[in-house]
Write a protein that holds these residues in place. Structure first.
Motif, PDB file in Angstrom:
ATOM      1  N   PRO A   1       0.829  -1.224   0.000  1.00 23.76           N
ATOM      2  CA  PRO A   1       0.000   0.000   0.000  1.00 23.76           C
ATOM      3  C   PRO A   1       0.858   1.266   0.000  1.00 23.76           C
ATOM      4  N   MET A   2       2.026   1.174   0.639  1.00 21.33           N
ATOM      5  CA  MET A   2       2.918   2.328   0.723  1.00 21.33           C
ATOM      6  C   MET A   2       3.446   2.699  -0.670  1.00 21.33           C
ATOM      7  N   LEU A   3       3.864   1.690  -1.424  1.00 21.18           N
ATOM      8  CA  LEU A   3       4.423   1.938  -2.764  1.00 21.18           C
ATOM      9  C   LEU A   3       3.392   2.552  -3.693  1.00 21.18           C
ATOM     10  N   ASP A   4       2.151   2.107  -3.519  1.00 25.60           N
ATOM     11  CA  ASP A   4       1.092   2.592  -4.385  1.00 25.60           C
ATOM     12  C   ASP A   4       0.953   4.105  -4.280  1.00 25.60           C
ATOM     13  N   GLY A   5       1.082   4.630  -3.065  1.00 25.35           N
ATOM     14  CA  GLY A   5       0.960   6.068  -2.884  1.00 25.35           C
ATOM     15  C   GLY A   5       2.216   6.814  -3.281  1.00 25.35           C
TER      16      GLY A   5
ATOM     17  N   THR B   1       3.456  -0.006  -9.256  1.00 28.05           N
ATOM     18  CA  THR B   1       4.077  -0.863  -8.249  1.00 28.05           C
ATOM     19  C   THR B   1       4.920  -1.961  -8.892  1.00 28.05           C
ATOM     20  N   LYS B   2       5.028  -1.911 -10.219  1.00 23.99           N
ATOM     21  CA  LYS B   2       5.819  -2.935 -10.890  1.00 23.99           C
ATOM     22  C   LYS B   2       6.940  -2.306 -11.709  1.00 23.99           C
ATOM     23  N   HIS B   3       8.138  -2.868 -11.562  1.00 18.76           N
ATOM     24  CA  HIS B   3       9.302  -2.352 -12.285  1.00 18.76           C
ATOM     25  C   HIS B   3       9.187  -2.646 -13.781  1.00 18.76           C
ATOM     26  N   THR B   4       9.408  -1.614 -14.596  1.00 16.19           N
ATOM     27  CA  THR B   4       9.357  -1.833 -16.045  1.00 16.19           C
ATOM     28  C   THR B   4      10.633  -1.346 -16.710  1.00 16.19           C
ATOM     29  N   GLY B   5      11.634  -0.995 -15.912  1.00 10.05           N
ATOM     30  CA  GLY B   5      12.860  -0.415 -16.472  1.00 10.05           C
ATOM     31  C   GLY B   5      13.955  -1.438 -16.712  1.00 10.05           C
ATOM     32  N   LYS B   6      15.173  -0.949 -16.614  1.00  8.62           N
ATOM     33  CA  LYS B   6      16.358  -1.755 -16.909  1.00  8.62           C
ATOM     34  C   LYS B   6      16.444  -3.017 -16.049  1.00  8.62           C
TER      35      LYS B   6
END
Lengths: 168, 364
Positions: A100-104, A109-114
């Motif tokens: 819940p913390m990451l959402d705010g 909440t999901k990594h899409t980078g390198k």
């Protein structure tokens, strides 16, 4: 005031109420005069709301019991105090309160980078090798010598490949 | 390379000044990285910190852009040396106050620096003069990939690079631009800009990061969030925010010239006069005056060739650089005297402002 709001950082009555909309998400923070000053909320040149939200969302009373990281001994109370984790494994240990913390805090909440391709490939290889070594000792223990011979050959094959040495 | 020779060499920040750096003085990207299965620096025991530092510095010092670099433990640096590195944006305040087991590796040209055992095991930074997010990203991405060949990074497929603070999760990337926005400050629009930028998920800070003031009308604009978007998406968003801030600053300059050019010329002219004649200048006042002279250069009142002098003085007016140049430690009152003396001598032969040369939009 019958039930004045408490400051999110300490327990004094809150007098500064802040609402900020970041990327279409509403964030609210209630602070006392002193904390607002200390955090630079009154400074128009900017302050980090996400840091505030992070600290404010870490109420040790909330959440199921006292979580603890088995790997480094870090507790939820430590996190409340430092606002930082103890080790990479803490992210598994505190998964429940993290989501819940990451959402705010973030855009998603999901990594899409390198992705560290080389490091991950090495890790997978290392894991396979340890598994093979485990298989080998199991096979020897239970006197399955044919299996043991095959596993041993596989291991030596792995070790011969020049760029496939396990990490230090 | 030694710390003394590094301090003596010019830095990217002051050396590469041109009209291309008019509004965006500098672009900077940093990546937060940690080793797998090791406690984060803030939680690690001294022996673990030392071991982590050994692993990291060995890998970093072997990377191509950091050969023949300065490689020094923080506890080997004097207070003044640390302050100078902070003023050049090569180390953070946090690192300069950190305990045993922290170190920094800085490339010879001072565009690449890697902090070891700051908040994370590795804080990799690349900076470039001017507005160069793409180029800066390419350089840091390559360095990061090179380091990954020998270091096992803490990484989760869902959360990305694992960092001590969850606000840096995901890409672990903070990209920022240092912007000179005098017209937005003079016309009191900065508060509005900060609010708008915040709503777009970007943060505005003062010259020296969190909690520092914005003297000299210099601000740092960077991405707030690191998870849920790729590096390219973050950079694209930041680029468009920066472009729109540049647009607003240029419009504000035009408006100031249209509405009351006399008032603006008076500010610039007075700044010049004070630089030539004052005997006491604190660093905030010096920064604000330099900012006005710099605006004058953008507008054509002073020749463009003088830009690099002003950008150098922005750094030399800082307490650390000032004391180092005077070879001693001085209290703030003495520093104000020394600062004024230094600026007086620099401005003694500085070309006079010519307000007939004004170019109406400042978009030279």
């Amino acid at each position: 005031m019958a039930n004045p709001l408490k400051c999110d950082l300490c327990d004094k009555p809150a007098t500064v109420h802040l609402t900020q909309i970041v990327s279409n998400k509403v964030h609210k923070v209630d602070l006392c005069e002193a904390c607002a000053q200390a955090k630079g909320v009154t400074d128009p040149s900017g302050f980090s709301l996400s840091d505030l939200l992070l600290k404010a969302s870490l109420n040790p009373e909330s959440g199921p019991g006292a979580m603890r990281c088995e790997s480094c001994g870090f507790t939820q109370a430590d996190f409340k105090k430092h606002g930082r984790f103890g080790c990479p494994a803490c992210y598994d240990a505190f998964k429940g309160m993290l989501e819940p913390m990451l959402d705010g805090m973030h855009k998603g909440t999901k990594h899409t980078g390198k992705i560290p391709q080389a490091a991950l490939a090495r890790q997978t290889l290392h894991e396979r090798l340890s598994k093979l070594e485990l298989d080998l000792s199991d096979a020897i223990k239970s006197e399955r010598y044919e299996d043991a011979a095959r596993t041993r050959d596989e291991i030596s094959q792995f070790k011969q490949a020049p760029d496939q040495s396990p990490p230090r | 390379m030694t710390i003394a020779s590094l301090i003596a060499s010019p830095s990217e920040l002051t050396d590469a000044a041109s009209n291309k750096t008019a509004i965006v003085l500098m672009t900077r990207i940093r990546l937060a990285r940690n080793l797998a299965a090791q406690p984060f620096p803030g939680w690690a025991k001294p022996a673990q910190r030392t071991r982590i530092a050994e692993i990291c510095t060995a890998a970093v010092a072997a990377a191509t852009p950091l050969k023949r670099s300065l490689n020094v433990a923080v506890d080997q640096l004097g207070e003044l040396e640390k302050q100078i590195l902070v003023e050049r944006h090569l180390i953070s305040r946090e690192l300069s106050g950190s305990k045993q087991g922290s170190s920094v590796i800085i490339s010879k040209d001072q565009t690449v620096s890697v902090m070891v055992n700051e908040e994370d095991h590795l804080r990799i930074q690349v900076l470039r003069a001017g507005f160069q997010l793409k180029k800066t990203w390419n350089v840091i991405n390559e360095l990061d990939t090179a380091l990954e060949a020998s270091l096992d990074y803490a990484f989760s497929p869902t959360l990305g690079y694992l960092t001590a603070c969850p606000t840096n999760l995901g890409t672990g990337m903070r990209a920022s631009a240092m912007m000179h926005l005098p017209a937005l400050v003079i016309s009191s629009q900065m508060e509005k800009v900060v609010r708008a930028v915040n709503q777009l998920g970007m943060v505005v800070r003062g010259l020296f990061g969190e909690g520092s003031d914005a003297s000299g009308s210099i601000f740092q604009i960077s991405n707030q969030t690191t998870l849920g978007e790729s590096e390219e998406e973050i950079l694209k968003r930041l680029t468009s925010v920066l472009q729109s801030i540049i647009e607003h600053e240029l419009n504000a300059r035009e408006k100031l010239l249209e509405a009351d050019s006399g008032k603006l010329f008076d500010k610039i002219g007075r700044a010049y006069g004070i630089m030539q004649n004052s005997h006491l200048l604190n660093s905030s006042e010096a920064m604000n005056l330099l900012s006005l002279i710099r605006l004058g250069i953008d507008l054509g009142v002073f020749p463009d060739a003088n830009r690099s002098t002003i950008d150098r003085l922005f750094i030399e007016a800082q307490p650390g650089h000032l004391q180092h140049a005077q070879k001693g430690e001085f209290d703030p009152a003495q520093r104000d005297l020394l600062r004024a003396a230094h600026l007086r001598s620099e401005f003694a032969n500085f070309v006079r402002p010519d307000f007939t040369l004004i170019n109406s939009n400042g978009k030279n």
